[in-house]
Design a protein around this motif. Structure first.
Motif, PDB file in Angstrom:
ATOM      1  N   UNK A   3       0.845  -1.181   0.000  1.00  9.87           N
ATOM      2  CA  UNK A   3       0.000   0.000   0.000  1.00  9.87           C
ATOM      3  C   UNK A   3       0.888   1.243   0.000  1.00  9.87           C
ATOM      4  N   UNK A   4       0.449   2.284  -0.677  1.00  8.35           N
ATOM      5  CA  UNK A   4       1.237   3.525  -0.731  1.00  8.35           C
ATOM      6  C   UNK A   4       1.460   4.081   0.673  1.00  8.35           C
ATOM      7  N   UNK A   5       0.503   3.914   1.578  1.00  8.09           N
ATOM      8  CA  UNK A   5       0.671   4.412   2.940  1.00  8.09           C
ATOM      9  C   UNK A   5       1.848   3.739   3.632  1.00  8.09           C
ATOM     10  N   UNK A   6       2.129   2.490   3.285  1.00  4.54           N
ATOM     11  CA  UNK A   6       3.277   1.813   3.868  1.00  4.54           C
ATOM     12  C   UNK A   6       4.568   2.468   3.409  1.00  4.54           C
ATOM     13  N   UNK A   7       4.601   2.969   2.161  1.00  2.00           N
ATOM     14  CA  UNK A   7       5.786   3.649   1.661  1.00  2.00           C
ATOM     15  C   UNK A   7       6.041   4.952   2.417  1.00  2.00           C
ATOM     16  N   UNK A   8       4.980   5.597   2.880  1.00  2.00           N
ATOM     17  CA  UNK A   8       5.122   6.858   3.601  1.00  2.00           C
ATOM     18  C   UNK A   8       5.911   6.690   4.894  1.00  2.00           C
ATOM     19  N   UNK A   9       5.906   5.488   5.451  1.00  2.00           N
ATOM     20  CA  UNK A   9       6.567   5.235   6.723  1.00  2.00           C
ATOM     21  C   UNK A   9       8.055   4.942   6.563  1.00  2.00           C
ATOM     22  N   UNK A  10       8.539   4.867   5.348  1.00  2.00           N
ATOM     23  CA  UNK A  10       9.927   4.511   5.092  1.00  2.00           C
ATOM     24  C   UNK A  10      10.798   5.763   5.172  1.00  2.00           C
ATOM     25  N   UNK A  11      11.873   5.671   5.938  1.00  2.00           N
ATOM     26  CA  UNK A  11      12.767   6.822   6.049  1.00  2.00           C
ATOM     27  C   UNK A  11      13.908   6.713   5.032  1.00  2.00           C
ATOM     28  N   UNK A  12      14.739   7.714   4.956  1.00  2.00           N
ATOM     29  CA  UNK A  12      15.786   7.764   3.936  1.00  2.00           C
ATOM     30  C   UNK A  12      16.808   6.639   4.092  1.00  2.00           C
ATOM     31  N   UNK A  13      17.085   6.205   5.320  1.00  2.46           N
ATOM     32  CA  UNK A  13      18.017   5.094   5.502  1.00  2.46           C
ATOM     33  C   UNK A  13      17.460   3.807   4.910  1.00  2.46           C
ATOM     34  N   UNK A  14      16.167   3.589   5.071  1.00  3.51           N
ATOM     35  CA  UNK A  14      15.540   2.400   4.506  1.00  3.51           C
ATOM     36  C   UNK A  14      15.543   2.459   2.984  1.00  3.51           C
ATOM     37  N   UNK A  15      15.342   3.631   2.432  1.00  3.12           N
ATOM     38  CA  UNK A  15      15.362   3.799   0.979  1.00  3.12           C
ATOM     39  C   UNK A  15      16.757   3.478   0.452  1.00  3.12           C
ATOM     40  N   UNK A  16      17.775   3.970   1.124  1.00  2.00           N
ATOM     41  CA  UNK A  16      19.147   3.689   0.731  1.00  2.00           C
ATOM     42  C   UNK A  16      19.428   2.191   0.803  1.00  2.00           C
ATOM     43  N   UNK A  17      18.994   1.558   1.876  1.00  2.00           N
ATOM     44  CA  UNK A  17      19.190   0.116   2.035  1.00  2.00           C
ATOM     45  C   UNK A  17      18.487  -0.652   0.917  1.00  2.00           C
ATOM     46  N   UNK A  18      17.250  -0.278   0.616  1.00  2.00           N
ATOM     47  CA  UNK A  18      16.486  -0.953  -0.439  1.00  2.00           C
ATOM     48  C   UNK A  18      17.138  -0.749  -1.801  1.00  2.00           C
ATOM     49  N   UNK A  19      17.675   0.449  -2.047  1.00  2.00           N
ATOM     50  CA  UNK A  19      18.357   0.721  -3.306  1.00  2.00           C
ATOM     51  C   UNK A  19      19.590  -0.155  -3.439  1.00  2.00           C
ATOM     52  N   UNK A  20      20.368  -0.261  -2.367  1.00  2.00           N
ATOM     53  CA  UNK A  20      21.553  -1.120  -2.387  1.00  2.00           C
ATOM     54  C   UNK A  20      21.170  -2.583  -2.596  1.00  2.00           C
ATOM     55  N   UNK A  21      20.074  -2.995  -1.981  1.00  2.00           N
ATOM     56  CA  UNK A  21      19.580  -4.357  -2.137  1.00  2.00           C
ATOM     57  C   UNK A  21      19.237  -4.630  -3.609  1.00  2.00           C
TER      58      UNK A  21
END
Length: 78
Positions: A3-21
């Motif tokens: 759900x898009x609302x779940x994406x709203x809870x993601x902080x920049x560190x998580x985004x960086x981690x997901x990008x590296x993944x």
């Protein structure tokens, strides 16, 4: 798909981690970058009537969706 609302809870560190993944599983970094850009561009124009959350830009949403598809293949098989 998350759900898009779940994406709203993601902080920049998580985004960086997901990008590296995502980059770790990619055979070609250029190709995955182009795929992300194309998906983000499609999403931007598909969701034109939806008010975008300024925290979840199309590029971030595209990265998160692609990571989900790779790490949770069952979501695209449904």
């Amino acid at each position: 798909m998350q759900n898009i609302n779940e994406y709203n809870k993601i902080n920049s560190n998580q985004i960086t981690y997901k990008t590296e993944e995502l980059l770790e599983v990619a055979n070609n970094r250029y190709k995955i970058t182009v795929q992300i850009a194309h998906r983000a561009k499609r999403r931007k124009y598909e969701d034109i009537d939806i008010v975008d959350d300024p925290l979840v830009k199309p590029i971030i949403r595209a990265i998160l969706e692609m990571v989900d598809e790779i790490t949770q293949p069952e979501i695209i098989s449904d």
